[in-house]
Scaffold this motif. Structure first.
Motif, PDB file in Angstrom:
ATOM      1  N   PRO A 136       0.838  -1.296  -0.076  1.00  0.00           N
ATOM      2  CA  PRO A 136      -0.065   0.055   0.001  1.00  0.00           C
ATOM      3  C   PRO A 136       0.970   1.066  -0.199  1.00  0.00           C
ATOM      4  O   PRO A 136       0.498   2.364  -0.603  1.00  0.00           O
ATOM      5  N   SER A 137       2.029   1.293   0.618  1.00  0.00           N
ATOM      6  CA  SER A 137       2.709   2.245   0.662  1.00  0.00           C
ATOM      7  C   SER A 137       3.660   2.483  -0.558  1.00  0.00           C
ATOM      8  O   SER A 137       4.197   3.584  -0.655  1.00  0.00           O
ATOM      9  N   PRO A 141       1.268   5.115  -5.406  1.00  0.00           N
ATOM     10  CA  PRO A 141       1.626   6.630  -5.604  1.00  0.00           C
ATOM     11  C   PRO A 141       0.470   7.404  -5.013  1.00  0.00           C
ATOM     12  O   PRO A 141      -0.685   6.935  -5.405  1.00  0.00           O
ATOM     13  N   GLN A 142       0.569   8.443  -4.360  1.00  0.00           N
ATOM     14  CA  GLN A 142      -0.607   9.099  -3.867  1.00  0.00           C
ATOM     15  C   GLN A 142      -0.815  10.630  -4.513  1.00  0.00           C
ATOM     16  O   GLN A 142       0.139  11.050  -4.989  1.00  0.00           O
ATOM     17  N   SER A 143      -2.020  11.149  -4.444  1.00  0.00           N
ATOM     18  CA  SER A 143      -2.150  12.438  -4.952  1.00  0.00           C
ATOM     19  C   SER A 143      -1.654  13.579  -4.397  1.00  0.00           C
ATOM     20  O   SER A 143      -1.152  14.682  -4.654  1.00  0.00           O
ATOM     21  N   SER A 144      -1.399  13.312  -2.821  1.00  0.00           N
ATOM     22  CA  SER A 144      -0.782  14.289  -2.088  1.00  0.00           C
ATOM     23  C   SER A 144      -0.266  13.448  -0.844  1.00  0.00           C
ATOM     24  O   SER A 144      -0.738  12.513  -0.424  1.00  0.00           O
ATOM     25  N   TYR A 145       1.089  14.210  -0.579  1.00  0.00           N
ATOM     26  CA  TYR A 145       1.841  13.779   0.638  1.00  0.00           C
ATOM     27  C   TYR A 145       1.831  14.899   1.793  1.00  0.00           C
ATOM     28  O   TYR A 145       2.086  15.907   1.143  1.00  0.00           O
ATOM     29  N   SER A 159       5.062  11.338   9.206  1.00  0.00           N
ATOM     30  CA  SER A 159       3.960  11.400   8.082  1.00  0.00           C
ATOM     31  C   SER A 159       2.647  11.753   8.616  1.00  0.00           C
ATOM     32  O   SER A 159       1.865  11.901   8.265  1.00  0.00           O
ATOM     33  N   THR A 162       8.976   9.854   5.368  1.00  0.00           N
ATOM     34  CA  THR A 162       7.907   9.480   4.580  1.00  0.00           C
ATOM     35  C   THR A 162       8.680   9.219   3.160  1.00  0.00           C
ATOM     36  O   THR A 162       9.020  10.037   2.387  1.00  0.00           O
ATOM     37  N   ASN A 215       6.246   8.149  -3.431  1.00  0.00           N
ATOM     38  CA  ASN A 215       5.808   7.123  -4.424  1.00  0.00           C
ATOM     39  C   ASN A 215       5.311   7.817  -5.766  1.00  0.00           C
ATOM     40  O   ASN A 215       4.342   8.481  -5.234  1.00  0.00           O
ATOM     41  N   PHE A 218       1.426  15.623  -8.437  1.00  0.00           N
ATOM     42  CA  PHE A 218       1.003  15.409  -7.182  1.00  0.00           C
ATOM     43  C   PHE A 218       1.369  16.374  -6.282  1.00  0.00           C
ATOM     44  O   PHE A 218       2.539  17.129  -6.477  1.00  0.00           O
TER      45      PHE A 218
END
Lengths: 360, 390
Positions: free
Chosen positions: A57-58, A61-65, A96, A110, A113, A120
Motif C-alpha cells: 500500500p505504501s 502513488p498518492q495524489s498528495s503527501y 508522516s 515518508t 512514491n 502530485f
C-alpha cells in the motif's frame, strides 16, 4: 591477546550457535516499518518468509503527501551476541503525521512514491524551531513548483506540486546548516516508477525485475552534531569536524535491519531483486553483497546502458544507485558495509549498516 | 600437504634485494614477495599466527594476525609468514579444499570486561571468507549465517574451529567459473571490524587454465607481468587488547598507517619494497596487470604518474568480473571490499609512480597524520615501477 588450543575453542562456542535468522529480539522496538505497522505490534523474531508479490500500500502513488518536520527518536537495540548497544538517539525527521505518537518512525522520512508524468503535491510543514527547507536532489527545476529551497519558517507549510519525468530514486532533504539538518534525520527518498502498463521494469525499455527493496543509509556523529544541534541549535555545530559513531539502514541499527522484511532481499532462485540505494549521510559507504554479484544499472540518476557486475558498490554522501541482484542459489547471506568501522553502532559489532539476503 | 605448491616461499627470506646498475643510476630494489599457493594442485591447510611489525612512528610495535600455509602443527609450523597472507590461485571450475587449522591461533580473549563485570566474548575463533567468489552459505565463512556442519561421528565442527571450505564442491552449483577470472580476496569474517584491521587477509586470483593462464579475464586479453597491490589501513588503537569484543574503540577510527602489501610509504620516500622492475628486450612491449585489492577502511584513488604527467591505463575488471568494454582511465577509485584489475603497456625505459591516495570517507580528500615527534605524514603512498630496456 590469548593463545588457546582448538579443543578449548570448540567448547567455548557451544553457547554461541545462534543464527542470524533465529535471533530473538527481546528489546522494545520503537521504530516500526514504513508500511504502517501499528505501534503495539510485536517485534519480528524470524526473517520474512516472502515479499509481497503485489505492491505494498505504501508503494502506490498518492495524489498528495504531507511531511511534518518533527523531533523524534531512534531506538538502537542490543547486539544479541553481547547484549550491548541499546540506546536512544534524538533526531529530526520528515514524519508522516503531525505530532506523531512516541515511537513512530521519523527517519528516513515518508517515502514519496510517484509515476512519471503524474502530478502530485507534497506539503511540508515545519514543526521544529528555526527555519528549514525542502529539496529533492537531481530533480529538474521545471518538474517542481514553487522552486525548491525556499525558507520554511517555524509553523509554516509550503505545498509543492511535482511532475516527475524520469524513473529512479531521489534523495530529498533539508539542506540548511551545512549538512547538519540532513545529518540529524531530515531526509527521505522519492521513488519514481514508469507507468504500470510497462510492467516491472526500472524504466521504459529498461531492465525488468521481480521484487524491489529500498535502502536509505545514513550516519550520525551523535555527540558532536546531534547533541549540540539539539541543545544549542544546528548553526552552533562545528561542521569542520565529524566522526560518525552510528550507521543506520532504513533508520535501523544492523541487528534490526537484518530482521526487517522490507529491508531484506528475499526471493526464489532465479528471481531478480531491484535494490534502490540512497546515502543521506556524511560518509561514503562501501556496500558488499554476499552470495552473488549484482549489476549496476543506475548511478546518481543516470541510467546506464553497460551494466557492470560488482559485489561491492561505494555510495558516497548524497549519492544514489540502483542495482539488480539475481538470486542464483539458496541460503542466507549478509549485505554489509565493508568499511569495517561502519559495521558498528557505538562500537557494537554488526549494529551498523547491514541487511540480509535470503535465497529459497 | 604433499600436493601444495608454494612459489617463492621456500626462500630463507621473503625479501629479495637486487642491485640494478644502469648507465646513470644505481637503484636499490627489494620488491615485496608474497607467497603464492596454487589451489588447483590440491587441498591446503592454512593456520593463523601473529607477527609484530615496527611502524614508522618511532618504531611503534603493532601485532598483526596473518594466515599462513602450514603443516599439522598450527601456526608454529608455518612455512612463512607475510602481511598480507599468501596469495591463493585457482583455475575456473576446479574443485579445491582449504582447511583452517586453529591450533595455536592468536585470537580475541574469551572473557571480556565491560562496566566492571565480565562477559563471554562471542568473537573468538576465525573463519575464511572467499571474498568475491559468491560461495554457498556453508562455505561463506560468515559465523552469523552458518555455524556448524555435521561430521561423521554425529557431532559437529564449529565454523570457527578447524573448518574445511570446499570450492566448487557441488557439480550442480559450480560457483567459480570462467566469469570469475580476475582478482578477488579472502579474509577472516569473524568480528571483521577487528580482524581485518589485524591483518587477516590475502589475495585470491582466479587464473585461466592452460594457455589462458595469462588472460586478464575471459576475453582473451593477455598480460605479461602482474603486480598485486593490497590496500589496508591501520589504527593502532584497534590492535590493542582493549579493542576486543564490543568496545568504544571501534566507534572512533583513526587510521595512522597506510599500507600497500603490508608496507608503509608516503610522498617523501618511496619504500623500496614497493618497487618493481620490469625488463624489456630491444623493441619488446609488455603488458603489466596491476591487481588492486581493497581491504582498507577509507576511500582510495589509484593513479600512475611520471613526473608531472598522468599515465593512462586500461581498466579491465571490477570485483573480478570483466567489463564488457574495457575503459581507458587516468585514475580509478577503490573502495573497501572492491578489487580492480588495470593494465598498462610498457614499451621503453622509464620510471612510473603507481600510487594510492587513501582518502577521507567524508570529502574524498587525502589525509594527513601527525606522528609523535610532530612530523606530518601524508596518506598518499607512492610505489615505483622501473622499466629497463636492454
Amino acid at each position: 591477546m590469548c593463545h588457546v588450543d582448538a579443543l578449548y575453542i570448540q567448547g567455548m562456542f557451544v553457547m554461541n550457535k545462534l543464527l542470524i535468522h533465529s535471533f530473538i529480539i527481546t528489546l522494545v522496538v520503537t521504530m516500526l516499518s514504513a508500511c504502517g505497522s501499528g505501534g503495539d505490534s510485536p517485534p519480528e523474531s524470524l526473517p520474512p518468509e516472502s515479499l509481497p508479490s503485489e505492491p505494498l500500500p505504501s508503494d502506490i502513488p498518492q495524489s498528495s503527501y504531507s511531511l511534518f518536520m518533527q523531533q523524534g527518536l531512534v531506538t538502537i537495540t542490543n547486539s544479541p551476541d553481547t547484549n550491548f548497544g541499546a540506546t536512544t538517539l534524538s533526531v529530526w525527521g520528515f514524519a508522516s503525521s503531525e505530532n506523531p505518537l512516541a515511537g513512530t518512525k521519523v527517519i528516513p522520512g515518508t517515502t514519496i512514491n510517484a509515476e512519471i508524468g503524474n502530478s502530485f503535491t507534497v506539503s511540508v510543514k515545519n514543526n521544529l524551531s528555526a527555519t528549514h527547507n525542502f529539496n529533492i536532489a537531481k530533480l529538474p527545476a521545471d518538474e517542481i513548483q514553487p522552486a525548491m529551497g525556499m525558507p520554511i519558517a517555524m509553523g509554516e507549510t509550503v505545498t509543492y506540486t511535482i511532475t516527475p519525468t524520469t524513473p529512479g530514486i531521489y534523495l530529498y532533504d533539508d539542506s540548511l546548516n551545512n549538512g547538519v539538518n540532513r545529518s540529524l534525520g531530515l531526509f527521505g527518498v522519492m521513488i519514481v516508477r514508469p507507468e504500470p502498463i510497462h510492467g516491472n521494469v526500472v524504466w521504459e525499455g529498461g531492465p525488468g525485475y521481480d521484487k524491489e527493496v529500498t535502502w536509505v543509509i545514513t550516519d550520525m556523529d551523535y555527540p558532536n552534531w546531534n547533541q549540540i544541534a539539539l541543545s544549542n541549535g544546528a548553526d552552533q555545530v562545528d561542521t569542520t569536524r565529524y566522526k560518525a559513531n552510528y550507521f543506520l539502514m532504513n533508520g535501523m541499527n544492523g541487528f534490526q535491519a537484518m530482521q526487517d522484511d522490507q529491508t531484506t532481499i528475499h526471493g526464489q532462485v532465479g528471481e531478480t531483486i531491484l535494490v534502490r540505494i540512497a546515502n543521506a549521510g556524511q560518509y561514503s559507504q562501501s556496500l558488499h553483497f554476499h552470495g552473488n554479484h549484482f549489476q549496476v544499472i543506475s548511478r546518481n540518476g543516470i541510467q546506464l546502458s553497460d551494466f557492470e557486475n560488482q559485489d561491492t558498490i561505494n555510495v558516497k554522501p548524497n549519492e544514489t544507485a540502483m542495482v539488480l541482484y539475481t538470486i542464483d542459489q539458496t541460503g542466507h547471506y549478509p549485505m554489509h558495509v565493508h568499511t569495517a568501522q561502519l559495521e558498528t553502532g557505538g562500537g557494537v559489532y554488526l549494529n551498523g549498516t547491514a541487511a540480509m539476503i535470503i535465497g529459497e | 600437504m604433499k600436493n601444495m605448491i608454494i612459489n617463492n616461499s621456500l626462500l630463507p627470506s621473503l625479501i629479495l634485494t637486487v642491485l640494478v646498475m644502469t648507465l646513470n643510476v644505481s637503484i636499490s630494489y627489494a620488491e615485496k614477495i608474497v607467497p603464492e599457493i596454487d589451489l588447483t594442485a590440491g587441498a591446503i591447510t592454512l593456520s593463523v599466527t601473529s607477527i609484530t611489525k615496527n611502524m614508522s612512528d618511532n618504531g611503534e610495535a603493532l601485532e598483526f594476525w596473518v594466515f599462513c600455509a602450514s603443516g599439522t602443527g598450527g601456526g608454529r609450523m608455518c612455512n612463512s609468514t607475510t602481511l598480507p597472507s599468501p596469495t591463493l590461485t585457482l583455475t575456473p571450475n576446479s574443485a579445491s579444499d582449504i582447511t583452517l587449522n586453529m591450533m595455536m591461533a592468536p585470537q580475541e580473549d574469551g572473557r571480556m570486561m565491560m562496566g566492571g563485570s565480565t562477559y563471554s566474548n562471542p568473537y573468538i575463533g576465525h573463519t575464511i571468507h572467499l571474498h568475491g567468489l559468491d560461495m554457498e552459505t556453508q562455505y561463506d565463512g560468515v559465523p552469523e549465517t552458518f555455524q556448524a556442519e555435521p561430521i561423521n561421528n554425529g557431532s559437529s565442527v564449529d565454523l570457527r574451529n578447524g573448518f574445511t571450505y570446499r570450492i566448487n564442491s557441488d557439480p550442480d552449483n559450480i560457483r567459480v567459473d570462467d566469469r570469475y577470472i580476475g582478482s578477488h580476496m579472502y579474509h577472516c569474517h569473524v568480528h571483521t571490524v577487528k580482524h581485518l584491521e589485524m591483518g587477516m587477509y590475502g589475495g585470491f586470483v582466479v587464473k585461466g587454465e592452460g594457455d589462458k593462464a595469462n588472460w586478464i579475464n575471459n576475453s582473451g586479453t593477455r598480460f605479461d607481468e602482474e603486480w598485486i597491490m593490497m590496500l589496508s589501513t591501520v589504527d593502532p588503537a584497534y590492535h590493542t587488547s582493549a579493542a576486543q569484543g564490543d568496545s568504544d574503540i571501534f566507534a572512533d577510527y583513526n587510521p595512522k598507517y597506510f599500507l600497500i602489501n603490508g608496507e608503509e610509504g608516503n610522498t617523501e620516500t618511496i619504500n623500496p619494497q614497493l618497487s618493481k622492475i620490469v625488463t624489456l628486450t630491444q623493441g619488446q612491449t609488455k603488458n603489466l596487470v596491476i591487481r588492486l585489492m581493497g581491504i582498507h577502511s577509507t576511500n582510495a584513488i589509484f593513479s600512475i604518474t611520471s613526473g608531472a604527467d598522468r599515465i593512462p591505463f586500461t581498466l579491465y575488471n571490477i570485483d573480478g568480473f570483466a567489463l564488457s568494454t574495457p575503459r581507458t582511465e587516468t585514475s580509478v577509485e577503490l573502495s573497501p571490499g572492491q578489487t580492480k584489475d588495470i593494465m598498462v603497456t610498457l614499451d621503453r625505459s622509464i620510471t612510473y609512480n603507481p600510487q594510492i591516495a587513501f582518502t577521507d570517507l567524508r570529502n574524498n580528500e587525502p589525509m594527513s597524520v601527525q606522528y609523535s615527534d610532530g612530523t606530518v605524514v601524508s596518506s598518499i603512498v607512492k610505489t615505483e615501477l622501473i622499466v629497463l630496456q636492454n
